[in-house]
Structures are given as C-alpha cells and as structure tokens.
Design an enzyme around this catalytic site. Structure first.
Site, PDB file in Angstrom:
ATOM      1  CB  SER A  37      -8.006  -3.096   1.253  1.00  0.00           C
ATOM      2  OG  SER A  37      -7.965  -1.711   1.030  1.00  0.00           O
ATOM      3  CG  ASP A  38      -5.937  -1.331   5.385  1.00  0.00           C
ATOM      4  OD1 ASP A  38      -5.671  -2.177   4.511  1.00  0.00           O
ATOM      5  OD2 ASP A  38      -5.152  -0.411   5.694  1.00  0.00           O
ATOM      6  CB  THR A  66      -0.858  -0.023   1.283  1.00  0.00           C
ATOM      7  OG1 THR A  66      -1.731  -1.144   1.235  1.00  0.00           O
ATOM      8  CG2 THR A  66      -1.689   1.232   1.461  1.00  0.00           C
ATOM      9  N   GLY A  68      -5.058  -5.890   5.201  1.00  0.00           N
ATOM     10  CA  GLY A  68      -6.234  -5.060   5.463  1.00  0.00           C
ATOM     11  C   GLY A  68      -7.125  -5.592   6.567  1.00  0.00           C
TER      12      GLY A  68
HETATM   13  N1  GLY Z   1      -3.543  -2.804   3.030  1.00  0.00           N
HETATM   14  C1  GLY Z   1      -3.899  -3.244   1.767  1.00  0.00           C
HETATM   15  C2  GLY Z   1      -4.831  -4.351   1.717  1.00  0.00           C
HETATM   16  O1  GLY Z   1      -4.898  -5.215   2.555  1.00  0.00           O
HETATM   17  O2  GLY Z   1      -5.553  -4.418   0.787  1.00  0.00           O
END
Ligand code: GLY
Length: 280
Positions: free
Chosen positions: A184-185, A154, A206
């Site tokens: 996702s987060d 990310t 996420g």
């Molecule tokens: N942090 C990115 C995801 O898990 O999609």
C-alpha cells in the site's frame, strides 16, 4: 503545538449513524490524548503514541481491526517520518504484531529502516514485540461474506511540537482481499512524508496515492514556498485527473492545519489546545 489525526473514510451508504458517532467520539478522545502527550514529548514520539491508540481501536483499519487479505491472513504496513532529521522508517506487510507503528519507531535507529514481511516480523520479535493476532470477528465475517468494504481505511497523525518540529505517522491494514504481496502507500513517501516545512499523512486507495505521490508532492510544494492550501489544491487537482481516491491531513511549520479529500468523507479530528474540529 498542534495535532491532526485521520481514521480513513466514512460512508453514509455503507455505515450506520452509530458508527459515525462512535468514530467522531473516538477521534476526539484520541486527539485529546495525543495533544496532552505532545505537551511533554517530541512530535516524533507523539505521532507514534497517537497512531498506536488508533491501531488499538477496532473501529479503524490498522492494528486491531485490520482487513483480511485474499488468502485469509492480515498483513499490516506502517511508517514514521521525522521532519527534522528527514529520516523515514517503516514496516510493510508485517503479520501478528499489535502495533506496527511501534516497530517502525524502533527501526528509526537502524541503517536499514524499512523492512518487509518475514524480516519485519523477525526484527519485531527480536526487539521485544509479542506475537499478537489483530483479527476481530467482524473482519472475519466480512471476509467470509466476501464483502469488499475495505480499501479506504488507514490511520494517521501529524504533529507540531513546542520546539517547532514536525512529524508524520501512518498505519494501515490494507484494502482487504488484496493479492498477497500488495504494497500500500502507507509505508511509502507518497502516503507519509515530512520535513521541517510540512508533515502529511494520507488515507485512501494506495495505488492512487502512489500514482499521485500525494504526501511527497504537498510537502515539496510547501517547502518551495506555496501555501498549504494551494499545495493541497494543486495536488488534489492532479489526483482528480486520474480519478484518484484519497484524503490527506497536514500541518506546516507555522501551525496551519489542512485536510482535504477527493471523495467525501475522510474521518479526521484536529486539536490545538483551544479549537477542536471533527469530521461531520
Ligand atoms: N491506504 C491504504 C491502502 O491502500 O492500503
């Protein structure tokens, strides 16, 4: 004025030394450009600009170079939070847009500020964004070989401007091979959150970041008077209890930077005009 950025994770076992050096150099260059931009722009404008540079670099899993989902398509998520206005905007699972973070920026003026899927794409096209494929051959090769080496990538930026205002922006291509529809987060307050006291952007898995409410917890703790170090310590201790995989970057209103990861090594760089720090 200060800026800190991240570009996901680096793993010695999965990636070469050349990739590490390339990421270090790219993050240094992008942090420098972001800091220069911050001289004449607000924290909100700067985090969008800086994250768009990270989205444009195929080394990172956001925008160009995003991971491919289980059905062979790329869907990206990005969000923006202005610490002063306390407004959050974002896009979830948007397709074929070069810079999802810029769509989030345009959405900031709307009442309906977080859009998903087809609606997000329709809104982007109506607001001057071109249809743009963010796929690169390397990701297609990984997809075809079913190498699940994504999941932890990310990009993000937090900045403190010369008026003492904070902002956070985060963008992701997801984890790769995910079930279609996974959220996702990165476009939630667990992955990207800011107020007048603190701004945080997360990277990692996420589901773990959402379970731990990582960014929102750190910001809340700092707002309630905890130091940024203690807020990270407590939040990452809670993350450890669920064996969570995450990293986060933050700045508080006094200009203290902080970064931490639960599994090494988060890829990050910070710059305040004098001191540079880059992951090693
Ligand atoms: N942090 C990115 C995801 O898990 O999609």
């Amino acid at each position: 004025m200060k800026i800190i950025i991240h570009g996901g994770f680096f793993s010695e076992s999965d990636q070469s030394h050349e990739v590490k050096v390339a990421k270090q150099n790219s993050l240094k260059e992008i942090a420098t450009k972001g800091f220069e931009f911050l001289q004449n722009h607000s924290a909100e404008e700067t985090v969008v600009y800086t994250v768009s540079l990270l989205e444009d670099d195929p080394l990172f899993n956001a925008g160009i170079g995003s991971q491919i989902q289980s059905d062979g398509k790329i869907r990206m998520s990005a969000s923006l939070m202005n610490g002063e206005t306390q407004k959050f905007s974002g896009v979830i699972n948007i397709e074929n847009v070069k810079n999802p973070i810029k769509v989030a920026q345009v959405l900031m003026k709307e009442q309906d500020r977080v859009l998903g899927g087809e609606g997000a794409k329709k809104y982007a096209l109506e607001h001057g964004f071109e249809d743009f494929s963010t796929e690169i051959p390397q990701r297609r090769k990984e997809y075809e070989a079913k190498l699940k080496n994504g999941g932890k990538g990310t990009v993000g930026c937090v900045a403190l401007d010369n008026n003492g205002k904070l902002a956070a922006a985060t963008s992701t291509g997801g984890k790769g091979f995910e079930i279609v529809g996974r959220i996702s987060d990165s476009a939630t307050v667990a992955g990207n959150f800011a107020n007048q006291h603190c701004a945080v952007s997360c990277t990692g898995v996420g589901e773990d970041i959402v379970s731990n409410a990582t960014a929102a917890k750190i910001v809340t703790r700092v707002s309630d008077g905890m130091s940024i170090e203690k807020a990270f310590e407590k939040t990452f201790q809670e993350l450890k209890e669920i064996d969570g995989f995450a990293g986060a970057i933050a700045i508080d209103q006094s200009g203290n930077f902080f970064h931490q990861d639960s599994y090494p090594t988060m890829v990050f760089a910070s710059f305040d005009g004098i001191d540079f720090e880059v992951f090693d």
